[in-house]
Design an enzyme around this catalytic site. Structure first.
Site, PDB file in Angstrom:
ATOM      1  N   HIS A 186       1.983   4.474  -2.906  1.00 21.20           N
ATOM      2  CA  HIS A 186       2.162   5.921  -2.763  1.00 21.20           C
ATOM      3  C   HIS A 186       3.535   6.346  -3.282  1.00 21.20           C
ATOM      4  O   HIS A 186       3.672   7.344  -3.991  1.00 21.20           O
ATOM      5  CB  HIS A 186       2.052   6.317  -1.283  1.00 21.20           C
ATOM      6  CG  HIS A 186       0.683   6.165  -0.704  1.00 21.20           C
ATOM      7  ND1 HIS A 186      -0.460   6.617  -1.336  1.00 21.20           N
ATOM      8  CD2 HIS A 186       0.255   5.621   0.476  1.00 21.20           C
ATOM      9  CE1 HIS A 186      -1.514   6.364  -0.589  1.00 21.20           C
ATOM     10  NE2 HIS A 186      -1.105   5.760   0.522  1.00 21.20           N
TER      11      HIS A 186
ATOM     12  N   HIS B  96       0.844  -1.198   0.000  1.00 17.81           N
ATOM     13  CA  HIS B  96       0.000   0.000   0.000  1.00 17.81           C
ATOM     14  C   HIS B  96       0.885   1.256   0.000  1.00 17.81           C
ATOM     15  O   HIS B  96       0.704   2.166  -0.812  1.00 17.81           O
ATOM     16  CB  HIS B  96      -0.890  -0.037   1.251  1.00 17.81           C
ATOM     17  CG  HIS B  96      -1.621   1.241   1.530  1.00 17.81           C
ATOM     18  ND1 HIS B  96      -2.994   1.333   1.490  1.00 17.81           N
ATOM     19  CD2 HIS B  96      -1.180   2.489   1.881  1.00 17.81           C
ATOM     20  CE1 HIS B  96      -3.360   2.571   1.779  1.00 17.81           C
ATOM     21  NE2 HIS B  96      -2.276   3.288   2.028  1.00 17.81           N
ATOM     22  N   GLU B  97       1.845   1.275   0.928  1.00 19.40           N
ATOM     23  CA  GLU B  97       2.748   2.427   1.008  1.00 19.40           C
ATOM     24  C   GLU B  97       3.652   2.514  -0.216  1.00 19.40           C
ATOM     25  O   GLU B  97       4.001   3.604  -0.666  1.00 19.40           O
ATOM     26  CB  GLU B  97       3.587   2.348   2.284  1.00 19.40           C
ATOM     27  CG  GLU B  97       2.771   2.385   3.570  1.00 19.40           C
ATOM     28  CD  GLU B  97       1.982   3.674   3.711  1.00 19.40           C
ATOM     29  OE1 GLU B  97       2.413   4.703   3.173  1.00 19.40           O
ATOM     30  OE2 GLU B  97       0.917   3.636   4.364  1.00 19.40           O
TER      31      GLU B  97
END
Length: 400
Positions: free
Chosen positions: A26, A22-23
């Protein structure tokens, strides 16, 4: 017991990997647009090790739960150095910031889809909508006053075999019975029970519809009220799993993903009213299987699935959790990504409306004025997490 422990560890590890990715979503999109990414770390707490590549520091923290991606100047109120200022995130167009902030959730959606695609191409996907797909054709249908008599696999001379004699095959999808559509297995069974004698049955086979005439007999079966009833029966069993070709797996996974999104949204809408049941379960009330679970509860269920050899359940849990995290994170509430996205577009629409009135763009939203609301949401989120973790320890949901 060892299989259970392995399952718990595997599921917990899969969650950690999901959050780390998820990170990474980003980070990758921020760098793609030219934003300054300071740090990308997996886990929290003390640093185990780190290294620098280019302008970004990568590392591992001691507590391998989640992670973080530090992008310079996420808001105009964040402090940045003179070197970072030209590439601060807030300077970029609204749509680019939206892509970066939604990339985490999109990563969860992709992970969930990949899991479902792998299932569709190998072990198949569960028939959750109870589609009228035939899995087995019985050698005969039997009557009886008990379930054991009805399910006795030993056929007697003269026992009818309507589906087998008519030419139905495993994999057939029953489209209609006696001219009435049968969109689900239960509707198909209800219609079969009500007819007798030669009945046209339309099935889909190999992408084409075919009509078979099935001579439906009336047999004695146990009734719901404890007595018996005379009903029609054809001798077919429902497919609990839908199997696909490698090419068909994409369509199957896409359709199933849509269904899971709908169920995830329904679950989120029902989330608040199910919290009291979680609280009551801590003090001895029976745990409703539809109540929310924490990472602890999900990992325990994953362990039970592995222990029972139910890898399909394990993977479905993993896909479901990824979809839930992805959707939940996009809710327009701080401190979640959806809250930041909402503010970005509030500023964008506000400035557009100001321009129509000949006014200059307004300043950035002062996040500090929202700190009280953010803190309330953080406290509520923390309370719900503590509540579900406690319930998952003292009164967990079980597969069986």
């Amino acid at each position: 017991m060892l299989a259970y422990v392995i399952g718990v560890v595997l599921f917990a590890l899969a969650i950690c990997v999901s959050v780390a990715l998820h990170e990474a979503g980003h980070m990758v999109t921020a760098r793609m647009f030219g934003m300054r990414v300071r740090r990308y770390f997996v886990g929290f707490g003390p640093t185990v090790f780190s290294f620098r590549r280019g302008e970004t520091e990568y590392g591992l923290k001691a507590i391998p739960l989640g992670g973080f991606c530090d992008i310079a100047g996420m808001t105009a109120l964040d402090e940045v150095t003179a070197e970072e200022a030209p590439r601060a995130m807030w300077r970029f167009k609204a749509w680019k910031r939206t892509v970066v902030m939604s990339a985490g959730s999109i990563t969860h959606f992709l992970l969930g889809f990949i899991v479902l695609f792998a299932m569709a191409a190998t072990m198949g996907l569960p028939n959750v909508d109870q589609k009228p797909i035939v899995s087995t054709i019985s050698d005969c249908v039997r009557g009886g006053t008990t379930v054991d008599q009805v399910n006795n696999p030993v056929c007697q001379p003269g026992d009818p075999a309507p589906a087998k004699k008519a030419g139905l095959l495993p994999g057939d999808v029953v489209v209609s019975v006696a001219g009435k559509p049968t969109p689900t297995w239960n509707e198909m069974v209800t219609q079969v029970k009500a007819v007798s004698g030669p009945v046209p049955v339309v099935v889909e086979r190999g992408g084409k519809q075919q009509t078979f005439v099935v001579d439906v007999p009336k047999v004695t079966r146990p009734a719901a009220n404890g007595g018996t009833e005379s009903v029609g029966a054809v001798g077919v069993g429902v497919a609990k799993t839908i199997h696909y070709s490698v090419l068909g797996a994409f369509g199957g996974a896409t359709s199933f993903t849509g269904d899971m999104f709908a169920r995830t949204w329904d679950g989120l809408m029902a989330f608040p009213k199910r919290i009291p049941a979680v609280f009551n379960s801590i003090f001895g009330a029976e745990r409703d299987p539809n109540t929310p679970v924490s990472v602890v509860g999900a990992s325990r269920l994953g362990g039970e699935a592995v222990e029972a050899g139910l890898w399909q359940v394990f993977l479905l849990l993993l896909a479901s959790l990824n979809f839930f995290i992805g959707v939940f994170n996009l809710l327009p509430l701080l401190p979640m990504d959806g809250g930041h996205i909402a503010i970005v577009w509030y500023e964008r629409v506000r400035d557009w409306l100001r321009s129509l009135r000949g006014k200059p763009a307004g300043g950035p939203v002062d996040y500090t004025k929202l700190s009280a609301i953010t803190m309330v949401l953080v406290v509520i989120g923390g309370g719900v997490t503590l509540l579900t973790v406690t319930a998952d320890i003292v009164n967990p949901i079980r597969l069986q």
